[in-house]
Design a protein around this motif. Structure first.
Motif, mmCIF file in Angstrom:
data_model
loop_
_atom_site.group_PDB
_atom_site.id
_atom_site.type_symbol
_atom_site.label_atom_id
_atom_site.label_comp_id
_atom_site.label_asym_id
_atom_site.label_seq_id
_atom_site.Cartn_x
_atom_site.Cartn_y
_atom_site.Cartn_z
ATOM 1 N N LEU A 29 0.852 -1.067 -0.011
ATOM 2 C CA LEU A 29 -0.028 -0.032 0.030
ATOM 3 C C LEU A 29 0.717 1.246 0.006
ATOM 4 O O LEU A 29 2.015 1.123 0.223
ATOM 5 C CB LEU A 29 -0.834 0.038 1.233
ATOM 6 C CG LEU A 29 -0.431 0.138 2.589
ATOM 7 C CD1 LEU A 29 -0.353 1.259 3.043
ATOM 8 C CD2 LEU A 29 -1.225 -0.720 3.169
ATOM 9 N N MET A 30 0.342 2.266 -0.266
ATOM 10 C CA MET A 30 1.040 3.513 -0.433
ATOM 11 C C MET A 30 0.279 4.707 -0.050
ATOM 12 O O MET A 30 -0.948 4.923 -0.418
ATOM 13 C CB MET A 30 1.703 3.574 -1.966
ATOM 14 C CG MET A 30 2.186 4.961 -2.310
ATOM 15 S SD MET A 30 2.758 4.800 -3.966
ATOM 16 C CE MET A 30 1.175 4.945 -4.969
ATOM 17 N N GLN A 31 0.880 5.903 0.318
ATOM 18 C CA GLN A 31 0.388 7.222 0.487
ATOM 19 C C GLN A 31 1.253 8.293 0.173
ATOM 20 O O GLN A 31 2.524 8.169 0.778
ATOM 21 C CB GLN A 31 -0.094 7.484 1.943
ATOM 22 C CG GLN A 31 -1.055 8.764 1.837
ATOM 23 C CD GLN A 31 -1.594 9.170 3.537
ATOM 24 O OE1 GLN A 31 -0.921 9.393 4.319
ATOM 25 N NE2 GLN A 31 -3.007 8.819 3.538
ATOM 26 N N ASP A 45 -5.344 16.497 -12.162
ATOM 27 C CA ASP A 45 -6.065 15.290 -12.020
ATOM 28 C C ASP A 45 -4.588 14.224 -11.815
ATOM 29 O O ASP A 45 -3.730 14.592 -11.951
ATOM 30 C CB ASP A 45 -6.661 15.022 -13.392
ATOM 31 C CG ASP A 45 -7.522 13.865 -13.732
ATOM 32 O OD1 ASP A 45 -7.843 13.065 -12.834
ATOM 33 O OD2 ASP A 45 -7.664 13.139 -15.033
ATOM 34 N N VAL A 46 -5.162 12.873 -11.926
ATOM 35 C CA VAL A 46 -4.229 11.862 -11.708
ATOM 36 C C VAL A 46 -4.359 10.858 -12.481
ATOM 37 O O VAL A 46 -5.759 10.533 -12.236
ATOM 38 C CB VAL A 46 -4.109 11.594 -10.081
ATOM 39 C CG1 VAL A 46 -5.063 11.069 -9.431
ATOM 40 C CG2 VAL A 46 -2.787 10.673 -9.991
ATOM 41 N N LEU A 56 -6.377 4.935 -8.194
ATOM 42 C CA LEU A 56 -5.348 5.566 -7.337
ATOM 43 C C LEU A 56 -6.707 6.806 -6.899
ATOM 44 O O LEU A 56 -7.169 7.299 -7.789
ATOM 45 C CB LEU A 56 -4.299 6.211 -8.136
ATOM 46 C CG LEU A 56 -3.147 6.932 -7.397
ATOM 47 C CD1 LEU A 56 -2.656 6.242 -6.496
ATOM 48 C CD2 LEU A 56 -2.389 7.457 -8.596
ATOM 49 N N TYR A 57 -6.542 6.898 -5.705
ATOM 50 C CA TYR A 57 -7.421 7.985 -5.276
ATOM 51 C C TYR A 57 -6.801 9.429 -4.784
ATOM 52 O O TYR A 57 -5.929 9.348 -4.033
ATOM 53 C CB TYR A 57 -8.042 7.321 -3.786
ATOM 54 C CG TYR A 57 -8.912 8.280 -2.987
ATOM 55 C CD1 TYR A 57 -10.298 8.703 -3.681
ATOM 56 C CD2 TYR A 57 -8.772 8.566 -1.843
ATOM 57 C CE1 TYR A 57 -11.161 9.511 -3.060
ATOM 58 C CE2 TYR A 57 -9.785 9.236 -1.038
ATOM 59 C CZ TYR A 57 -10.769 9.903 -1.772
ATOM 60 O OH TYR A 57 -11.784 10.584 -1.107
ATOM 61 N N LYS A 66 -3.053 14.450 -1.814
ATOM 62 C CA LYS A 66 -2.647 13.324 -1.113
ATOM 63 C C LYS A 66 -3.239 12.093 -2.052
ATOM 64 O O LYS A 66 -4.227 11.940 -2.381
ATOM 65 C CB LYS A 66 -3.221 13.100 0.192
ATOM 66 C CG LYS A 66 -2.748 11.752 1.015
ATOM 67 C CD LYS A 66 -3.391 11.889 2.471
ATOM 68 C CE LYS A 66 -4.766 11.515 2.428
ATOM 69 N NZ LYS A 66 -5.428 11.377 3.682
ATOM 70 N N LEU A 67 -2.245 11.181 -2.341
ATOM 71 C CA LEU A 67 -2.629 10.093 -3.322
ATOM 72 C C LEU A 67 -2.832 8.811 -2.464
ATOM 73 O O LEU A 67 -1.826 8.500 -1.745
ATOM 74 C CB LEU A 67 -1.857 9.658 -4.555
ATOM 75 C CG LEU A 67 -1.490 11.139 -5.085
ATOM 76 C CD1 LEU A 67 -0.482 10.796 -6.288
ATOM 77 C CD2 LEU A 67 -2.674 11.521 -5.922
#
Length: 89
Positions: A29-31, A45-46, A56-57, A66-67
């Motif tokens: 997981l990643m932030q 946008d991402v 990806l949020y 923050k992704l």
């Protein structure tokens, strides 16, 4: 690592920043906190990179972006995590 595709911007120009992962021993997981001057740039946008197949949020932000990403399985190897779109103000 993050790298922009344009270093000579004019007001209103759109540009992209690629976020890549190098020497990856494995992640589950990643932030990622993306910090920038909101008086100079607008986060637009991402989109997913080559390493990410799930969504990806990018939630609403007060300062920066923050992704969040949780794929449900470990990802090994190097590559592009995401491409962020910005516009110069």
């Amino acid at each position: 690592m993050a790298k922009a595709d344009n270093d000579a911007l004019k007001r209103g120009d759109t540009f992209y920043v690629t976020v890549s992962l190098d020497n990856n021993p494995g992640i589950c997981l990643m932030q990622v906190a993306v910090v920038f001057d909101e008086k100079v740039f607008e986060f637009v946008d991402v989109e997913n990179g080559t390493l990410i197949t799930s969504s990806l949020y990018a939630p609403d932000r007060v300062s920066g972006a923050k992704l969040d990403w949780e794929p449900g399985k470990d990802i090994f190897g190097d590559g592009k995590l995401a491409r962020l779109e910005f516009q110069s103000a």
